[in-house]
Design a protein around this motif. Structure first.
Motif, PDB file in Angstrom:
ATOM      1  N   MET A   1      75.989  21.071  39.375  1.00  9.75           N
ATOM      2  CA  MET A   1      76.807  21.905  38.518  1.00  9.75           C
ATOM      3  C   MET A   1      77.672  22.864  39.333  1.00  9.75           C
ATOM      4  SD  MET A   1      77.507  21.949  35.504  1.00  9.75           S
ATOM      5  CE  MET A   1      77.421  22.542  33.885  1.00  9.75           C
ATOM      6  N   ILE A   2      77.204  23.224  40.537  1.00 10.20           N
ATOM      7  CA  ILE A   2      77.979  24.123  41.390  1.00 10.20           C
ATOM      8  C   ILE A   2      79.292  23.464  41.801  1.00 10.20           C
ATOM      9  CG2 ILE A   2      78.020  25.275  43.628  1.00 10.20           C
ATOM     10  CD1 ILE A   2      75.023  25.730  43.277  1.00 10.20           C
ATOM     11  N   ALA A   3      79.264  22.161  42.091  1.00 10.49           N
ATOM     12  CA  ALA A   3      80.470  21.440  42.492  1.00 10.49           C
ATOM     13  C   ALA A   3      81.495  21.461  41.368  1.00 10.49           C
ATOM     14  CB  ALA A   3      80.132  20.004  42.880  1.00 10.49           C
ATOM     15  N   PHE A   4      81.056  21.256  40.130  1.00  8.07           N
ATOM     16  CA  PHE A   4      81.998  21.268  39.015  1.00  8.07           C
ATOM     17  C   PHE A   4      82.578  22.664  38.805  1.00  8.07           C
ATOM     18  CE2 PHE A   4      82.977  21.911  34.510  1.00  8.07           C
ATOM     19  CZ  PHE A   4      84.076  21.066  34.440  1.00  8.07           C
ATOM     20  N   ALA A   5      81.761  23.691  38.963  1.00  9.71           N
ATOM     21  CA  ALA A   5      82.272  25.065  38.828  1.00  9.71           C
ATOM     22  C   ALA A   5      83.355  25.329  39.874  1.00  9.71           C
ATOM     23  CB  ALA A   5      81.131  26.066  38.962  1.00  9.71           C
ATOM     24  N   ARG A   6      83.145  24.844  41.079  1.00 11.86           N
ATOM     25  CA  ARG A   6      84.164  24.991  42.124  1.00 11.86           C
ATOM     26  C   ARG A   6      85.430  24.223  41.769  1.00 11.86           C
ATOM     27  NH1 ARG A   6      80.168  24.375  47.300  1.00 11.86           N
ATOM     28  NH2 ARG A   6      79.368  26.503  47.245  1.00 11.86           N
ATOM     29  N   ALA A   7      85.244  23.029  41.235  1.00 13.42           N
ATOM     30  CA  ALA A   7      86.395  22.217  40.840  1.00 13.42           C
ATOM     31  C   ALA A   7      87.201  22.921  39.761  1.00 13.42           C
ATOM     32  CB  ALA A   7      85.926  20.850  40.337  1.00 13.42           C
ATOM     33  N   LEU A  13      93.039  28.062  40.254  1.00 10.24           N
ATOM     34  CA  LEU A  13      93.599  28.933  41.284  1.00 10.24           C
ATOM     35  C   LEU A  13      94.679  28.269  42.135  1.00 10.24           C
ATOM     36  CD1 LEU A  13      90.388  30.841  42.407  1.00 10.24           C
ATOM     37  CD2 LEU A  13      92.184  31.595  40.823  1.00 10.24           C
ATOM     38  N   LEU A  14      94.530  26.972  42.420  1.00 14.22           N
ATOM     39  CA  LEU A  14      95.525  26.295  43.254  1.00 14.22           C
ATOM     40  C   LEU A  14      96.908  26.281  42.599  1.00 14.22           C
ATOM     41  CD1 LEU A  14      96.286  24.711  45.819  1.00 14.22           C
ATOM     42  CD2 LEU A  14      95.644  22.648  44.572  1.00 14.22           C
ATOM     43  N   PRO A  15      97.046  25.769  41.367  1.00 10.52           N
ATOM     44  CA  PRO A  15      98.395  25.777  40.790  1.00 10.52           C
ATOM     45  C   PRO A  15      98.896  27.195  40.506  1.00 10.52           C
ATOM     46  CG  PRO A  15      96.828  24.974  39.172  1.00 10.52           C
ATOM     47  CD  PRO A  15      96.089  25.107  40.479  1.00 10.52           C
ATOM     48  N   ALA A  16      97.989  28.115  40.194  1.00 22.88           N
ATOM     49  CA  ALA A  16      98.417  29.497  39.965  1.00 22.88           C
ATOM     50  C   ALA A  16      98.984  30.098  41.252  1.00 22.88           C
ATOM     51  CB  ALA A  16      97.251  30.336  39.445  1.00 22.88           C
ATOM     52  N   ALA A  17      98.323  29.840  42.377  1.00 27.84           N
ATOM     53  CA  ALA A  17      98.811  30.350  43.664  1.00 27.84           C
ATOM     54  C   ALA A  17     100.135  29.692  44.051  1.00 27.84           C
ATOM     55  CB  ALA A  17      97.765  30.113  44.751  1.00 27.84           C
ATOM     56  N   LEU A  18     100.244  28.385  43.840  1.00 22.82           N
ATOM     57  CA  LEU A  18     101.490  27.692  44.176  1.00 22.82           C
ATOM     58  C   LEU A  18     102.646  28.172  43.296  1.00 22.82           C
ATOM     59  CD1 LEU A  18     100.124  24.109  44.867  1.00 22.82           C
ATOM     60  CD2 LEU A  18     101.080  25.712  46.531  1.00 22.82           C
ATOM     61  N   ALA A 141      96.237  17.453  48.636  1.00 21.23           N
ATOM     62  CA  ALA A 141      94.902  17.760  49.162  1.00 21.23           C
ATOM     63  C   ALA A 141      94.034  18.442  48.110  1.00 21.23           C
ATOM     64  CB  ALA A 141      95.019  18.639  50.406  1.00 21.23           C
ATOM     65  N   GLY A 142      94.600  19.407  47.403  1.00 24.88           N
ATOM     66  CA  GLY A 142      93.841  20.136  46.381  1.00 24.88           C
ATOM     67  C   GLY A 142      93.445  19.268  45.209  1.00 24.88           C
ATOM     68  N   GLY A 143      94.373  18.453  44.721  1.00 24.01           N
ATOM     69  CA  GLY A 143      94.053  17.555  43.604  1.00 24.01           C
ATOM     70  C   GLY A 143      92.965  16.565  43.971  1.00 24.01           C
ATOM     71  N   ALA A 148      87.189  14.956  43.786  1.00 25.88           N
ATOM     72  CA  ALA A 148      85.952  14.699  44.543  1.00 25.88           C
ATOM     73  C   ALA A 148      84.829  15.606  44.052  1.00 25.88           C
ATOM     74  CB  ALA A 148      86.190  14.913  46.033  1.00 25.88           C
ATOM     75  N   LEU A 149      85.140  16.861  43.799  1.00 21.13           N
ATOM     76  CA  LEU A 149      84.112  17.791  43.296  1.00 21.13           C
ATOM     77  C   LEU A 149      83.654  17.398  41.891  1.00 21.13           C
ATOM     78  CD1 LEU A 149      85.585  21.179  44.559  1.00 21.13           C
ATOM     79  CD2 LEU A 149      83.426  20.132  45.286  1.00 21.13           C
ATOM     80  N   CYS A 150      84.572  16.908  41.068  1.00 19.87           N
ATOM     81  CA  CYS A 150      84.201  16.466  39.705  1.00 19.87           C
ATOM     82  C   CYS A 150      83.308  15.240  39.735  1.00 19.87           C
ATOM     83  CB  CYS A 150      85.451  16.171  38.882  1.00 19.87           C
ATOM     84  SG  CYS A 150      86.303  17.627  38.292  1.00 19.87           S
ATOM     85  N   LEU A 151      83.480  14.380  40.729  1.00 18.05           N
ATOM     86  CA  LEU A 151      82.690  13.147  40.827  1.00 18.05           C
ATOM     87  C   LEU A 151      81.356  13.344  41.524  1.00 18.05           C
ATOM     88  CD1 LEU A 151      85.550  10.648  41.725  1.00 18.05           C
ATOM     89  CD2 LEU A 151      84.398  10.936  39.506  1.00 18.05           C
ATOM     90  N   LYS A 152      81.197  14.484  42.174  1.00 24.11           N
ATOM     91  CA  LYS A 152      79.974  14.744  42.916  1.00 24.11           C
ATOM     92  C   LYS A 152      78.788  14.867  41.943  1.00 24.11           C
ATOM     93  CE  LYS A 152      78.328  17.615  46.672  1.00 24.11           C
ATOM     94  NZ  LYS A 152      78.651  18.759  47.542  1.00 24.11           N
TER      95      LYS A 152
END
Length: 155
Positions: A1-7, A13-18, A141-143, A148-152
Motif C-alpha cells: 500500500m505504501i507504493a500506491f500512496a507514493r504513486a 506533484l509531478l504535473p503540478a511542479a511541471l 520517467a515520472g509516468g 511501476a509503483l501502481c503495479l508493485k
C-alpha cells in the motif's frame, strides 16, 4: 500500500511542479508558449485533476492514478516530438513550425498568418536541452515510475 500512496502523490506533484515551472517561465520569465507547448500542458492539467480525484478514495483510486500516469506519459511524448521539431530532427505539424511562404500561395498572407512564437525554435535551454526536452525527460520517467509503483505488489 505504501507504493500506491507514493504513486498517488507522484501523480499529483509531478504535473503540478511541471505546470508551475511552465507557468512561472511564462508569467515571470517572459517565455511565451508556442502551440506545441500548449499541447504539452493539457495532459498535465488532466493528470492533476485525476490525481486529486484519486485522493477522494474509494475503489476508483488506482485506475485514476493509472490514468493520470498515462496523461503524464502523453505529455512526455508530445514534449519529445516538440523537442525533435526544435532540434530540426523532423518537421512539425503546425504553422508555427513551417517557414513563411512554404504554403505556396500568397507570401504576404503566409507571413501575416505565421505565429510570433515559433515551435521550431527553443526559447531557452539548459545543458542544450529545451523546455520541451526537459518536459519529455521528467514526464516519461515520472509516468513510468508511477505505473511501476501502481503495479508493485504489497508485501
Amino acid at each position: 500500500m505504501i507504493a500506491f500512496a507514493r504513486a498517488r502523490w507522484l501523480a499529483l506533484l509531478l504535473p503540478a511542479a511541471l505546470m508551475a515551472g511552465a507557468l512561472g517561465s511564462q508569467y515571470i520569465g517572459g517565455l511565451f508558449p508556442c502551440e506545441m507547448c500548449h499541447w504539452q500542458r493539457w495532459p498535465h492539467y488532466a493528470a492533476i485533476v485525476l490525481a486529486l480525484a484519486a485522493f477522494a478514495g474509494g475503489r476508483a483510486s488506482r485506475p485514476l492514478v493509472v490514468l493520470a500516469a498515462l496523461c503524464i506519459l502523453a505529455s512526455g511524448a508530445i514534449g519529445a516530438f516538440h523537442a525533435g521539431v526544435e532540434y530540426h530532427w523532423w518537421q512539425g505539424l503546425t504553422r508555427c513550425s513551417t517557414a513563411p511562404g512554404s504554403g505556396g500561395g500568397d507570401i504576404l498572407a503566409d507571413i501575416m498568418a505565421t505565429p510570433l512564437i515559433q515551435c521550431d525554435r527553443a526559447q531557452w535551454t539548459l545543458f542544450g536541452v529545451s523546455l520541451a526536452g526537459w518536459n519529455a525527460l521528467f514526464s516519461l520517467a515520472g509516468g513510468t515510475a508511477i505505473l511501476a509503483l501502481c503495479l508493485k505488489r504489497p508485501r
